[in-house]
Design a protein around this motif. Structure first.
Motif, mmCIF file in Angstrom:
data_model
loop_
_atom_site.group_PDB
_atom_site.id
_atom_site.type_symbol
_atom_site.label_atom_id
_atom_site.label_comp_id
_atom_site.label_asym_id
_atom_site.label_seq_id
_atom_site.Cartn_x
_atom_site.Cartn_y
_atom_site.Cartn_z
ATOM 1 N N THR A 110 0.985 -1.507 0.177
ATOM 2 C CA THR A 110 -0.071 0.136 -0.044
ATOM 3 C C THR A 110 1.106 1.001 -0.352
ATOM 4 N N TYR A 111 2.092 1.778 0.843
ATOM 5 C CA TYR A 111 2.680 2.719 1.102
ATOM 6 C C TYR A 111 3.726 2.393 -0.892
ATOM 7 N N GLU A 112 3.557 1.221 -1.237
ATOM 8 C CA GLU A 112 4.580 1.339 -2.238
ATOM 9 C C GLU A 112 3.831 1.894 -3.834
ATOM 10 N N ALA A 113 2.424 1.609 -3.458
ATOM 11 C CA ALA A 113 1.371 1.890 -4.456
ATOM 12 C C ALA A 113 1.354 3.519 -4.560
ATOM 13 N N LEU A 114 1.445 3.945 -2.866
ATOM 14 C CA LEU A 114 0.981 5.391 -2.664
ATOM 15 C C LEU A 114 2.453 6.169 -3.525
ATOM 16 N N GLU A 115 3.472 5.863 -3.217
ATOM 17 C CA GLU A 115 4.547 6.458 -4.148
ATOM 18 C C GLU A 115 4.525 6.345 -5.184
ATOM 19 N N ASN A 116 4.397 5.184 -5.908
ATOM 20 C CA ASN A 116 4.228 4.875 -6.891
ATOM 21 C C ASN A 116 3.185 6.125 -7.912
ATOM 22 N N PRO A 120 1.841 12.097 -1.177
ATOM 23 C CA PRO A 120 3.216 12.161 0.016
ATOM 24 C C PRO A 120 2.209 11.606 1.153
ATOM 25 N N LEU A 121 2.513 11.019 2.443
ATOM 26 C CA LEU A 121 1.569 10.708 3.512
ATOM 27 C C LEU A 121 1.104 11.271 4.182
ATOM 28 N N GLU A 122 1.483 13.121 4.282
ATOM 29 C CA GLU A 122 0.380 13.653 4.839
ATOM 30 C C GLU A 122 -0.736 14.384 3.926
ATOM 31 N N THR A 123 -0.772 13.626 2.973
ATOM 32 C CA THR A 123 -1.620 14.780 1.792
ATOM 33 C C THR A 123 -2.498 13.209 2.101
ATOM 34 N N ILE A 124 -2.882 11.728 1.709
ATOM 35 C CA ILE A 124 -3.406 11.077 2.771
ATOM 36 C C ILE A 124 -3.639 10.663 3.595
ATOM 37 N N GLN A 125 -3.526 11.261 4.917
ATOM 38 C CA GLN A 125 -3.686 10.692 5.969
ATOM 39 C C GLN A 125 -4.685 12.185 6.261
ATOM 40 N N GLY A 126 -6.121 11.699 6.858
ATOM 41 C CA GLY A 126 -7.140 12.192 7.751
ATOM 42 C C GLY A 126 -8.030 12.369 5.994
ATOM 43 N N PHE A 172 -2.312 4.379 7.588
ATOM 44 C CA PHE A 172 -2.577 6.037 7.096
ATOM 45 C C PHE A 172 -3.515 6.699 7.432
ATOM 46 N N ASP A 173 -4.236 6.527 8.621
ATOM 47 C CA ASP A 173 -5.179 7.375 8.846
ATOM 48 C C ASP A 173 -5.963 7.531 7.852
ATOM 49 N N LEU A 174 -6.805 6.577 6.900
ATOM 50 C CA LEU A 174 -8.074 6.917 5.953
ATOM 51 C C LEU A 174 -9.154 6.825 6.886
ATOM 52 N N ARG A 175 -10.337 7.688 6.061
ATOM 53 C CA ARG A 175 -11.285 8.282 6.684
ATOM 54 C C ARG A 175 -12.854 7.352 6.015
ATOM 55 N N GLY A 176 -12.294 6.497 4.947
ATOM 56 C CA GLY A 176 -12.848 6.121 3.862
ATOM 57 C C GLY A 176 -13.697 4.689 4.608
ATOM 58 N N PRO A 177 -14.301 4.436 3.965
ATOM 59 C CA PRO A 177 -15.175 2.672 4.417
ATOM 60 C C PRO A 177 -13.902 1.884 3.877
ATOM 61 N N SER A 178 -14.135 0.847 4.752
ATOM 62 C CA SER A 178 -12.636 -0.483 5.421
ATOM 63 C C SER A 178 -13.024 -1.694 5.003
ATOM 64 N N HIS A 179 -13.619 -2.341 4.509
ATOM 65 C CA HIS A 179 -13.538 -3.651 5.036
ATOM 66 C C HIS A 179 -12.976 -5.308 4.077
#
Length: 292
Positions: A110-116, A120-126, A172-179
């Protein structure tokens, strides 16, 4: 009975894949290495690594022999699946020891997909980002529950299958659906379909779709043998008259999705475009619905 969406087609925009991360057999630890594997017509087939289970000890050519497996190979990730830099993800040492290796690898890809994707992590957080994970094996849970005297405060979250998605959401401090989606071999495709529908419905602004399957113990191999679906030579001979079952494979992968207009607005790299998905005979074209 006619599907209601087939009468009133919704106009949906395409979905963009903007980031990819993977750990696959044949040392395909990145999209470029996967491409090299395919170009060279290689398979990643190998013997069962000793750190998984002793394949020779379980081997017997007779599939009906109790407690045996009639093959000694498959398609395995060529790395230590337990290796993990837990501090990087803010996970303490005690908790990390109780974590399923599938959780570990899902965090990495997941980190590598975001990096790809150049996110930036600060953008995805929250952010309102959903997480959809496909999985249907529970080797780690089976192993841990054999020795309940060694349970810790982190055993439930370390082995629970639902946490495969929730771990990503939390770290990653994400706020959307998770399942987690479990439809056996089609789990990852169902997860992708669910994520595309969620993006179309604006349930989330972006989505991580991931999947993991790690062969960590012999039990699932045994039931596959008894069901008559595992190949004695542990190889897949797809669309060939020599097909005699399938060889189990493992891997972990993740893609980062956004609505195409959002990806273009944000200047994201467009790795691929999804124009339609399908489950149970109904195709969701990102442009409408139809029956196939």
């Amino acid at each position: 009975m006619e599907h209601p969406a087939s009468t009133h087609a919704r106009q949906c925009e395409p979905i963009a894949i903007v980031g990819i991360g993977c750990r696959l057999p044949g040392k395909a630890s990145s999209p470029s290495k996967l491409w090299e594997l395919l170009v060279k017509n290689e398979t990643g087939h190998c013997v069962v690594p000793l750190e998984r289970y002793n394949a020779e000890a379980y081997y017997h050519p007779d599939a009906e022999r109790p407690g045996s497996i009639n093959s000694t190979g498959g398609y395995f990730i060529q790395e230590d699946i337990r290796a993990f830099e837990n501090g990087f993800f803010g996970i303490n040492n005690l908790e990390a020891t109780s974590m399923d290796a599938q959780q570990r690898k899902l965090l990495e890809v997941t980190y590598e997909a975001l990096e790809n994707a150049g996110v930036p992590l600060e953008t995805i957080q929250g952010s309102n980002t959903g997480v959809y994970v496909g999985n249907f094996t529970n080797d780690f849970l089976n192993m841990q529950y054999k020795d309940p005297e060694y349970f810790s405060r982190y055993s439930a979250t370390g082995s629970g299958l639902t946490v495969l998605a929730n771990r990503i959401t939390h770290c990653f401090d994400l706020r959307g659906p998770s399942h987690v989606v479990d439809t056996a071999c089609s789990s990852s495709l169902y997860a992708l379909h669910s994520a595309c529908l969620a993006l179309d419905a604006h349930d989330c602004d972006a989505a991580v779709v991931a999947a993991a399957n790690l062969i960590q113990s012999p039990e699932q191999q045994m039931v596959a043998v008894k069901a008559g679906i595992l190949s004695p030579d542990s190889m897949c001979h797809t669309f060939d008259e020599s097909a005699n079952g399938y060889g189990r494979a493992e891997g972990a992968s993740a893609v980062y999705l956004k609505r195409l207009s959002d990806a273009l607005r944000d200047g994201d790299p467009i790795r691929s475009i999804i124009r339609g998905t399908s489950v149970n005979g109904w195709v969701s074209h990102f442009g409408g619905w139809s029956k196939c």
